[in-house]
Design a protein around this motif. Structure first.
Motif, short mmCIF file in Angstrom:
data_model
loop_
_atom_site.label_atom_id
_atom_site.label_comp_id
_atom_site.label_asym_id
_atom_site.label_seq_id
_atom_site.Cartn_x
_atom_site.Cartn_y
_atom_site.Cartn_z
N GLU A 63 2.46 1.73 -3.39
CA GLU A 63 1.52 2.27 -4.38
C GLU A 63 1.30 3.75 -4.17
O GLU A 63 1.29 4.54 -5.13
CB GLU A 63 0.17 1.54 -4.34
CG GLU A 63 -0.78 2.10 -5.37
CD GLU A 63 -2.14 1.43 -5.38
OE1 GLU A 63 -3.05 2.01 -6.03
OE2 GLU A 63 -2.30 0.36 -4.78
N TRP A 99 -7.82 -7.36 -0.90
CA TRP A 99 -6.99 -8.24 -0.07
C TRP A 99 -7.85 -9.15 0.78
O TRP A 99 -7.61 -10.36 0.87
CB TRP A 99 -6.06 -7.39 0.79
CG TRP A 99 -5.08 -8.17 1.60
CD1 TRP A 99 -4.04 -8.93 1.13
CD2 TRP A 99 -5.02 -8.25 3.02
NE1 TRP A 99 -3.35 -9.49 2.17
CE2 TRP A 99 -3.92 -9.08 3.35
CE3 TRP A 99 -5.78 -7.70 4.05
CZ2 TRP A 99 -3.57 -9.36 4.66
CZ3 TRP A 99 -5.42 -7.97 5.34
CH2 TRP A 99 -4.34 -8.81 5.64
N CYS A 116 0.83 -1.21 0.00
CA CYS A 116 0.00 0.00 0.00
C CYS A 116 0.87 1.26 0.00
O CYS A 116 0.61 2.20 -0.75
CB CYS A 116 -0.93 0.01 1.21
SG CYS A 116 -2.30 -1.13 1.13
N ARG A 125 -7.96 -1.42 -2.06
CA ARG A 125 -6.91 -2.42 -1.83
C ARG A 125 -7.27 -3.36 -0.68
O ARG A 125 -7.03 -4.56 -0.76
CB ARG A 125 -5.58 -1.74 -1.55
CG ARG A 125 -4.96 -1.14 -2.80
CD ARG A 125 -3.55 -0.70 -2.54
NE ARG A 125 -2.70 -1.81 -2.18
CZ ARG A 125 -1.85 -2.42 -3.00
NH1 ARG A 125 -1.75 -2.02 -4.24
NH2 ARG A 125 -1.10 -3.41 -2.58
#
Length: 189
Positions: free
Chosen positions: A29, A183, A26, A179
């Motif tokens: 990104e 996940w 994360c 995200r």
């Protein structure tokens, strides 16, 4: 999936190495997005030019003739002298493209643990902070490369990184929520 498998999966997600990988990915990104936004906002200069040699100029002599000399520290200094020709006879050749400041933006890989994860977005160019935050200059000073005198005491900053960070802060909850959902969805199936 029975209740025991579900509880084990939740425990692994809360304390396992996959959680660490998720957080690091994360942060990676987000730093990549910040880097892309900052590069897009960074101004690009015209580049570096040199005067063409006599052989490269098709119409005769140049408007300027240049000479270089090396000082004691090894730095090259150029002197440019004006000749009697007009500006139409000047031929400039691009030595280096503009955009060095834009190309130099970098991001470090994400690192951290337990509660704090971070990645740095930075620009190692010595003048990057002056473009970002602004700078003072001496009014009336002649700048040979510009061919004129400075008129303003303060040049405002472009705030490429700051504006990009503010924009990313608004987008961040949605990015992280997507995200997290992906996940969790992949782990709980």
């Amino acid at each position: 999936m029975n209740l025991k498998e579900f509880a084990d999966t939740l425990d692994e997600m809360a304390h396992g190495s996959t959680r660490e990988e998720f957080f690091l990915s994360c942060v990676d990104e987000l730093s990549g997005r910040l880097l892309a936004k900052t590069k897009k906002r960074t101004p690009v200069g015209p580049g570096v030019f040199r005067l063409a040699d006599d052989a490269e100029v098709s119409r005769g002599r140049r408007l300027y003739s240049s000479q270089s000399k090396q000082d004691k520290k090894g730095a090259l200094h150029w002197s440019i002298e004006r000749t009697h020709k007009t500006a139409q006879d000047v031929k400039l050749i691009k030595v280096q493209p503009g955009g060095t400041l834009r190309r130099m933006w970098r991001a470090t890989p994400a690192k951290g643990g337990s509660r704090k994860y971070e990645a740095r977005v930075f620009n190692p160019m010595e003048y990057a902070s002056y473009v970002e935050y602004g700078h003072r200059q001496h009014v009336g000073q002649f700048v040979p490369i510009l061919g004129k005198r400075l008129k303003r005491a303060w040049i405002p900053g472009q705030h490429m990184l700051q504006n990009s960070r503010n924009e990313l802060n608004k987008e961040m909850p949605g990015i992280l929520q997507r995200r997290l959902n992906a996940w969790l969805g992949g782990r709980l199936k």
